[in-house]
Design a protein around this motif. Structure first.
Motif, PDB file in Angstrom:
ATOM      1  N   THR A  16       7.826   1.691   5.932  1.00  0.00           N
ATOM      2  CA  THR A  16       8.871   1.381   4.952  1.00  0.00           C
ATOM      3  C   THR A  16       8.505   0.165   4.111  1.00  0.00           C
ATOM      4  N   THR A  17       7.807  -0.798   4.700  1.00  0.00           N
ATOM      5  CA  THR A  17       7.367  -1.976   3.934  1.00  0.00           C
ATOM      6  C   THR A  17       6.428  -1.564   2.815  1.00  0.00           C
ATOM      7  N   LEU A  18       5.468  -0.706   3.124  1.00  0.00           N
ATOM      8  CA  LEU A  18       4.515  -0.244   2.118  1.00  0.00           C
ATOM      9  C   LEU A  18       5.185   0.591   1.030  1.00  0.00           C
ATOM     10  N   LEU A  19       6.008   1.565   1.456  1.00  0.00           N
ATOM     11  CA  LEU A  19       6.634   2.455   0.483  1.00  0.00           C
ATOM     12  C   LEU A  19       7.657   1.712  -0.366  1.00  0.00           C
ATOM     13  N   LYS A  20       8.434   0.819   0.250  1.00  0.00           N
ATOM     14  CA  LYS A  20       9.399   0.039  -0.513  1.00  0.00           C
ATOM     15  C   LYS A  20       8.704  -0.815  -1.555  1.00  0.00           C
ATOM     16  N   SER A  21       7.619  -1.473  -1.157  1.00  0.00           N
ATOM     17  CA  SER A  21       6.875  -2.322  -2.078  1.00  0.00           C
ATOM     18  C   SER A  21       6.350  -1.518  -3.263  1.00  0.00           C
ATOM     19  N   LYS A  22       5.825  -0.326  -2.981  1.00  0.00           N
ATOM     20  CA  LYS A  22       5.298   0.535  -4.046  1.00  0.00           C
ATOM     21  C   LYS A  22       6.408   0.981  -4.986  1.00  0.00           C
ATOM     22  N   LEU A  23       7.526   1.451  -4.445  1.00  0.00           N
ATOM     23  CA  LEU A  23       8.616   1.951  -5.282  1.00  0.00           C
ATOM     24  C   LEU A  23       9.246   0.833  -6.115  1.00  0.00           C
ATOM     25  N   LYS A  24       9.348  -0.374  -5.538  1.00  0.00           N
ATOM     26  CA  LYS A  24       9.895  -1.498  -6.292  1.00  0.00           C
ATOM     27  C   LYS A  24       8.996  -1.850  -7.470  1.00  0.00           C
ATOM     28  N   ARG A 165      -2.590  -4.570  -2.191  1.00  0.00           N
ATOM     29  CA  ARG A 165      -1.180  -4.192  -2.255  1.00  0.00           C
ATOM     30  C   ARG A 165      -0.911  -2.944  -1.432  1.00  0.00           C
ATOM     31  N   GLU A 166      -1.974  -2.327  -0.891  1.00  0.00           N
ATOM     32  CA  GLU A 166      -1.796  -1.105  -0.129  1.00  0.00           C
ATOM     33  C   GLU A 166      -2.682  -1.089   1.106  1.00  0.00           C
ATOM     34  N   GLU A 167      -2.243  -0.367   2.104  1.00  0.00           N
ATOM     35  CA  GLU A 167      -3.015  -0.188   3.328  1.00  0.00           C
ATOM     36  C   GLU A 167      -4.167   0.781   3.066  1.00  0.00           C
ATOM     37  N   LEU A 168      -5.318   0.488   3.660  1.00  0.00           N
ATOM     38  CA  LEU A 168      -6.476   1.377   3.547  1.00  0.00           C
ATOM     39  C   LEU A 168      -6.846   1.903   4.930  1.00  0.00           C
ATOM     40  N   PRO A 169      -7.210   3.183   5.029  1.00  0.00           N
ATOM     41  CA  PRO A 169      -7.554   3.753   6.341  1.00  0.00           C
ATOM     42  C   PRO A 169      -8.782   3.084   6.955  1.00  0.00           C
ATOM     43  N   ILE A 170      -8.747   2.849   8.261  1.00  0.00           N
ATOM     44  CA  ILE A 170      -9.904   2.314   8.967  1.00  0.00           C
ATOM     45  C   ILE A 170     -11.073   3.299   8.831  1.00  0.00           C
ATOM     46  N   GLU A 199      -4.653  -5.176   8.259  1.00  0.00           N
ATOM     47  CA  GLU A 199      -3.537  -5.878   8.897  1.00  0.00           C
ATOM     48  C   GLU A 199      -2.420  -6.113   7.889  1.00  0.00           C
ATOM     49  N   ILE A 200      -1.205  -5.677   8.226  1.00  0.00           N
ATOM     50  CA  ILE A 200      -0.065  -5.837   7.327  1.00  0.00           C
ATOM     51  C   ILE A 200       0.581  -7.194   7.561  1.00  0.00           C
ATOM     52  N   GLU A 203       4.457  -8.597   2.674  1.00  0.00           N
ATOM     53  CA  GLU A 203       4.284  -7.538   1.679  1.00  0.00           C
ATOM     54  C   GLU A 203       2.821  -7.424   1.232  1.00  0.00           C
ATOM     55  N   LYS A 204       1.924  -8.149   1.910  1.00  0.00           N
ATOM     56  CA  LYS A 204       0.507  -8.053   1.615  1.00  0.00           C
ATOM     57  C   LYS A 204      -0.198  -7.306   2.741  1.00  0.00           C
ATOM     58  N   VAL A 205      -1.388  -6.803   2.424  1.00  0.00           N
ATOM     59  CA  VAL A 205      -2.214  -6.148   3.427  1.00  0.00           C
ATOM     60  C   VAL A 205      -3.576  -6.845   3.418  1.00  0.00           C
ATOM     61  N   LEU A 206      -3.994  -7.339   4.567  1.00  0.00           N
ATOM     62  CA  LEU A 206      -5.276  -8.034   4.688  1.00  0.00           C
ATOM     63  C   LEU A 206      -6.338  -7.033   5.157  1.00  0.00           C
ATOM     64  N   ILE A 207      -7.369  -6.852   4.333  1.00  0.00           N
ATOM     65  CA  ILE A 207      -8.420  -5.871   4.599  1.00  0.00           C
ATOM     66  C   ILE A 207      -9.743  -6.590   4.863  1.00  0.00           C
TER      67      ILE A 207
END
Length: 213
Positions: A16-24, A165-170, A199-200, A203-207
């Protein structure tokens, strides 16, 4: 802003954090619920102000199908649209959701950008924000997804770490087109990498990635 109001119901806080951030970022106003019972009461009180409900079918206590069934039994017919989220492509479950009032379904494995585009089409929104045309970008090769607003954190001869701004698959393969990183690697081409960790953080994702070149 497109002025559309979305109620997102899912017990996964990461999703929900990822999808909410994208939709906002796409101009929607988003209200998130991790409990479907609480969401149901909110929908009854505010149904006239809601444009879209997105609900996960696999919810604790009151499942997505039970939510839709209870909503359908309510006297006042809602004007909002309903999409269901599913972690698996279960056609019988999806068909049951359609009979209870849903008119679209999304697989939770779908890329967030693709999902946002489908929501625009589903909501019949013609004009939506154009993507950032920055020359610096990250390209996720497997699904040709492009991320423009990333921020390098650190890099050395073996690894690079950045905020996305988005999660990436391992283990996914990406290309990083960054002038700073290309200068460090002494190349004019985008840098090929493989994702080691994701790592989420708020609202950021650390890759963290390892170079392939």
């Amino acid at each position: 802003m497109n002025g559309k109001s979305v109620v997102l119901i899912d017990d996964s806080e990461d999703y929900t954090t990822l999808l909410k951030s994208k939709l906002k970022r796409e101009g929607f106003t988003v209200k998130v619920f991790h409990q479907s019972e609480e969401a149901f009461q909110f929908v009854l009180r505010n149904h006239s102000e809601i444009d879209l409900i997105i609900i996960d079918l696999m919810m604790p206590k009151l499942s997505g199908l039970e939510f839709l069934s209870t909503l359908k039994d309510h006297k006042e017919k809602p004007k909002f649209k309903i999409c269901v989220l599913s972690g698996k492509n279960d056609l019988l479950e999806i068909e049951a959701a359609f009979k209870l009032g849903a008119s679209e379904y999304f697989l939770k494995s779908e890329n967030i950008d693709v999902l946002a585009e489908k929501i625009y089409e589903f909501m019949e929104i013609v004009n939506h924000p154009s993507p950032d045309q920055s020359k610096e970008f990250i390209s996720l090769l497997e699904i040709t997804n492009v991320i423009h607003d990333f921020q390098l954190v650190k890099y050395d001869e073996n690894n690079v770490t950045f905020y996305s701004r988005e999660e990436l698959p391992i283990h996914s393969t990406i290309q990083i087109n960054s002038e700073k990183l290309k200068k460090y690697k002494k190349t004019a081409k985008p840098i090929n990498c493989i994702v080691d960790n994701c790592e989420i953080l708020d609202e950021k994702v650390l890759i963290t990635c390892q170079y392939l070149d």
